[in-house]
Design a protein around this motif. Structure first.
Motif, PDB file in Angstrom:
ATOM      1  N   LEU A  64      70.101 -30.367 -40.219  1.00 56.49           N
ATOM      2  CA  LEU A  64      71.328 -31.062 -40.568  1.00 56.49           C
ATOM      3  C   LEU A  64      72.082 -31.303 -39.279  1.00 56.49           C
ATOM      4  O   LEU A  64      72.457 -30.366 -38.574  1.00 56.49           O
ATOM      5  CB  LEU A  64      72.181 -30.240 -41.540  1.00 56.49           C
ATOM      6  CG  LEU A  64      73.368 -30.990 -42.155  1.00 56.49           C
ATOM      7  CD1 LEU A  64      72.877 -32.052 -43.131  1.00 56.49           C
ATOM      8  CD2 LEU A  64      74.327 -30.040 -42.854  1.00 56.49           C
TER       9      LEU A  64
ATOM     10  N   ALA B 155      76.429 -34.815 -40.724  1.00 59.20           N
ATOM     11  CA  ALA B 155      76.257 -34.873 -42.173  1.00 59.20           C
ATOM     12  C   ALA B 155      74.926 -35.502 -42.567  1.00 59.20           C
ATOM     13  O   ALA B 155      74.722 -35.857 -43.722  1.00 59.20           O
ATOM     14  CB  ALA B 155      77.413 -35.645 -42.809  1.00 59.20           C
ATOM     15  N   GLN B 156      74.000 -35.626 -41.619  1.00 62.79           N
ATOM     16  CA  GLN B 156      72.704 -36.235 -41.888  1.00 62.79           C
ATOM     17  C   GLN B 156      71.621 -35.177 -42.041  1.00 62.79           C
ATOM     18  O   GLN B 156      71.466 -34.312 -41.176  1.00 62.79           O
ATOM     19  CB  GLN B 156      72.303 -37.195 -40.758  1.00 62.79           C
ATOM     20  CG  GLN B 156      73.004 -38.533 -40.793  1.00 62.79           C
ATOM     21  CD  GLN B 156      72.397 -39.501 -39.797  1.00 62.79           C
ATOM     22  OE1 GLN B 156      71.818 -39.099 -38.791  1.00 62.79           O
ATOM     23  NE2 GLN B 156      72.526 -40.790 -40.063  1.00 62.79           N
ATOM     24  N   GLY B 157      70.869 -35.240 -43.135  1.00 64.15           N
ATOM     25  CA  GLY B 157      69.708 -34.385 -43.309  1.00 64.15           C
ATOM     26  C   GLY B 157      68.487 -35.076 -42.741  1.00 64.15           C
ATOM     27  O   GLY B 157      68.245 -36.261 -43.015  1.00 64.15           O
TER      28      GLY B 157
ATOM     29  N   HIS C  16      75.197 -28.498 -36.235  1.00 61.37           N
ATOM     30  CA  HIS C  16      73.781 -28.588 -36.587  1.00 61.37           C
ATOM     31  C   HIS C  16      73.287 -27.260 -37.147  1.00 61.37           C
ATOM     32  O   HIS C  16      73.799 -26.197 -36.801  1.00 61.37           O
ATOM     33  CB  HIS C  16      72.934 -28.969 -35.364  1.00 61.37           C
ATOM     34  CG  HIS C  16      73.108 -28.044 -34.202  1.00 61.37           C
ATOM     35  ND1 HIS C  16      74.138 -28.179 -33.292  1.00 61.37           N
ATOM     36  CD2 HIS C  16      72.408 -26.954 -33.797  1.00 61.37           C
ATOM     37  CE1 HIS C  16      74.054 -27.228 -32.379  1.00 61.37           C
ATOM     38  NE2 HIS C  16      73.015 -26.470 -32.671  1.00 61.37           N
TER      39      HIS C  16
ATOM     40  N   LYS D  61      69.118 -33.382 -46.657  1.00 66.53           N
ATOM     41  CA  LYS D  61      70.582 -33.416 -46.687  1.00 66.53           C
ATOM     42  C   LYS D  61      71.117 -32.423 -47.701  1.00 66.53           C
ATOM     43  O   LYS D  61      72.059 -31.667 -47.416  1.00 66.53           O
ATOM     44  CB  LYS D  61      71.069 -34.826 -47.000  1.00 66.53           C
ATOM     45  CG  LYS D  61      72.586 -35.024 -46.931  1.00 66.53           C
ATOM     46  CD  LYS D  61      72.941 -36.481 -47.157  1.00 66.53           C
ATOM     47  CE  LYS D  61      74.415 -36.748 -46.902  1.00 66.53           C
ATOM     48  NZ  LYS D  61      75.286 -36.078 -47.890  1.00 66.53           N
ATOM     49  N   ARG D  62      70.518 -32.421 -48.902  1.00 64.54           N
ATOM     50  CA  ARG D  62      70.967 -31.487 -49.937  1.00 64.54           C
ATOM     51  C   ARG D  62      70.740 -30.039 -49.504  1.00 64.54           C
ATOM     52  O   ARG D  62      71.595 -29.173 -49.729  1.00 64.54           O
ATOM     53  CB  ARG D  62      70.238 -31.769 -51.243  1.00 64.54           C
ATOM     54  CG  ARG D  62      70.722 -33.028 -51.964  1.00 64.54           C
ATOM     55  CD  ARG D  62      70.182 -33.090 -53.382  1.00 64.54           C
ATOM     56  NE  ARG D  62      68.731 -33.241 -53.401  1.00 64.54           N
ATOM     57  CZ  ARG D  62      68.107 -34.408 -53.404  1.00 64.54           C
ATOM     58  NH1 ARG D  62      68.813 -35.531 -53.374  1.00 64.54           N
ATOM     59  NH2 ARG D  62      66.787 -34.472 -53.433  1.00 64.54           N
TER      60      ARG D  62
ATOM     61  N   GLY E 168      70.547 -28.933 -46.415  1.00 66.21           N
ATOM     62  CA  GLY E 168      71.479 -28.640 -45.329  1.00 66.21           C
ATOM     63  C   GLY E 168      72.886 -28.420 -45.829  1.00 66.21           C
ATOM     64  O   GLY E 168      73.591 -27.503 -45.388  1.00 66.21           O
ATOM     65  N   GLU E 169      73.312 -29.254 -46.776  1.00 73.38           N
ATOM     66  CA  GLU E 169      74.662 -29.109 -47.310  1.00 73.38           C
ATOM     67  C   GLU E 169      74.789 -27.806 -48.103  1.00 73.38           C
ATOM     68  O   GLU E 169      75.843 -27.158 -48.085  1.00 73.38           O
ATOM     69  CB  GLU E 169      74.996 -30.313 -48.184  1.00 73.38           C
ATOM     70  CG  GLU E 169      75.218 -31.579 -47.378  1.00 73.38           C
ATOM     71  CD  GLU E 169      75.538 -32.778 -48.229  1.00 73.38           C
ATOM     72  OE1 GLU E 169      76.114 -33.747 -47.700  1.00 73.38           O
ATOM     73  OE2 GLU E 169      75.213 -32.758 -49.443  1.00 73.38           O
TER      74      GLU E 169
END
Length: 299
Positions: A56, A59-61, A78, A185-186, A188-189
């Motif tokens: 991540l 905000a980019q996976g 990151h 992304k999911r 990482g978030e």
């Protein structure tokens, strides 16, 4: 005879100049490895030597494959995790303020054989010249071994500079956008939210603000607010208060502290505010909760 008048020396300029090396790592990640995330004021490179990892970046996976390197510019949040597979990853962090470093922003780079060899020399130099092993994830300072040969620091610096120049010359780079993954992304978030929860859970006896949370995960207020609510159904500070009340319940059950002592230790601003927050969450005042505990003990 004036030799300067005969020879015309060529001035050597430094287009890439590495000022400091912060860490040199080579990790063998297990299938469930997860790094909580960080932000710092120097460059970081992740190179996947074997396997595949999720990253991540802001905000980019991103899915990062074997043979690829991603650069994190200074002050870019990151984190990195193994994607249910074992993965070997080289990590370099260093200070370089050369304007040419802008080339590496928002890119993934595929290393060729020569560049992989240069990176291998950096890792070998780290193994040979540094005191500590390269897989210490908690390392905050590196030191040259007393037995390291003459010029070891410069050798490490030169190898890193050569690698960076070679990568710019080769230009075998691709945009991060081509590797953006909603699944990554999911994941990482989810790890960002977990990092926030961990911070709050470990700070129940502190008085954290939303700004403290922002500094911890290095994202904007709007992004954190939206992300945390999406994944938990509540706001960050509501979660924090609820965890404090849960801790207050535990303390009340111990019967060793007054309500005022509990309120002060958990950093509620007043006993009135504590009582209101407690009743809002539990449906009882602290006194009623204590009485309910006594009654259940009797039963």
């Amino acid at each position: 005879m004036d030799m300067i008048g005969v020879f015309k020396p060529m001035r050597l300029n430094a287009v890439i100049q590495v000022d400091c090396v912060v860490t040199i790592h080579y990790f063998k990640y297990t299938r469930d490895f997860n790094f909580g995330g960080e932000k710092h004021d120097f460059w970081e490179i992740h190179y996947v030597d074997k396997g595949e990892v999720g990253v991540l970046a802001e905000a980019q996976g991103i899915d990062l494959h074997q043979g690829e390197a991603i650069f994190h510019k200074p002050n870019e949040y990151h984190n990195i995790w193994a994607k249910n597979k074992f993965a070997n990853v080289a990590v370099l962090t260093f200070v370089c303020k050369s304007p040419a470093m802008s080339f590496f922003e928002n890119k993934i780079i595929i290393l060729d054989e020569e560049q992989r060899a240069l990176l291998g020399k950096i890792i070998y130099a780290g193994e040979t010249y540094l005191e500590d092993p390269l897989d210490d994830v908690f390392q905050t300072e590196i030191a040259i071994s007393k037995d390291a040969p003459f010029g070891s620091r410069q050798v490490i610096r030169n190898y890193i500079e050569l690698l960076l120049i070679s990568l710019i010359q080769g230009q075998a780079d691709i945009s991060r956008k081509t590797r953006v993954s909603m699944a990554a992304k999911r994941q990482g978030e989810g790890r960002v939210v977990a990092a926030i929860k961990e911070m709050l859970d470990e700070s129940l006896y502190a008085d954290l603000s939303f700004e403290d949370v922002m500094k911890h995960v290095s994202f904007s207020k709007s992004y954190i607010t939206r992300l945390f609510r999406e994944q938990t159904g509540r706001s960050v500070m509501d979660y924090y208060r609820s965890q404090k009340i849960a801790e207050a319940q535990r303390l009340i059950s111990e019967r060793e502290h007054t309500f005022t002592q509990i309120a002060e230790s958990l950093c509620f601003h007043s006993i009135h505010y504590f009582s209101n927050a407690f009743k809002k969450q539990t449906g009882m005042t602290p006194s009623e909760y204590r009485q309910s505990i006594r009654a259940s003990a009797v039963l």
